[in-house]
Design a protein around this motif. Structure first.
Motif: not given
Length: 74
Positions: A1-8, A36-48, A62-65
């Motif tokens: 399963m893909s997870k989102l990692r953020t560097y915000i 977002l920082e905890k990887g619990l929310y996937n941002p919209s393209l605009k927010l990213a 900022l983001f990687e899967f």
């Protein structure tokens, strides 16, 4: 399963910026930045895009899967 990692948080801390400051700049609530920082929310393209613009980096910086091992299926 893909997870989102953020560097915000990394970029935010480099700028000595609080979550609420970033949230105000991009028009969301502080809780959204926290999730977002905890990887619990996937941002919209605009927010990213908006967050990347604040830090002057690309969205890819900022983001990687990544693939999370699913232990239940083994």
């Amino acid at each position: 399963m893909s997870k989102l990692r953020t560097y915000i948080s990394v970029y935010r801390k480099e700028k000595n910026m609080q979550q609420d400051e970033l949230a105000e700049l991009v028009g969301v609530r502080r809780e959204t930045i926290s999730r977002l920082e905890k990887g619990l929310y996937n941002p919209s393209l605009k927010l990213a895009y908006d967050i990347a613009k604040v830090f002057g980096v690309t969205i890819e910086k900022l983001f990687e899967f990544y693939e999370e091992d699913n232990l239940e299926s083994k």
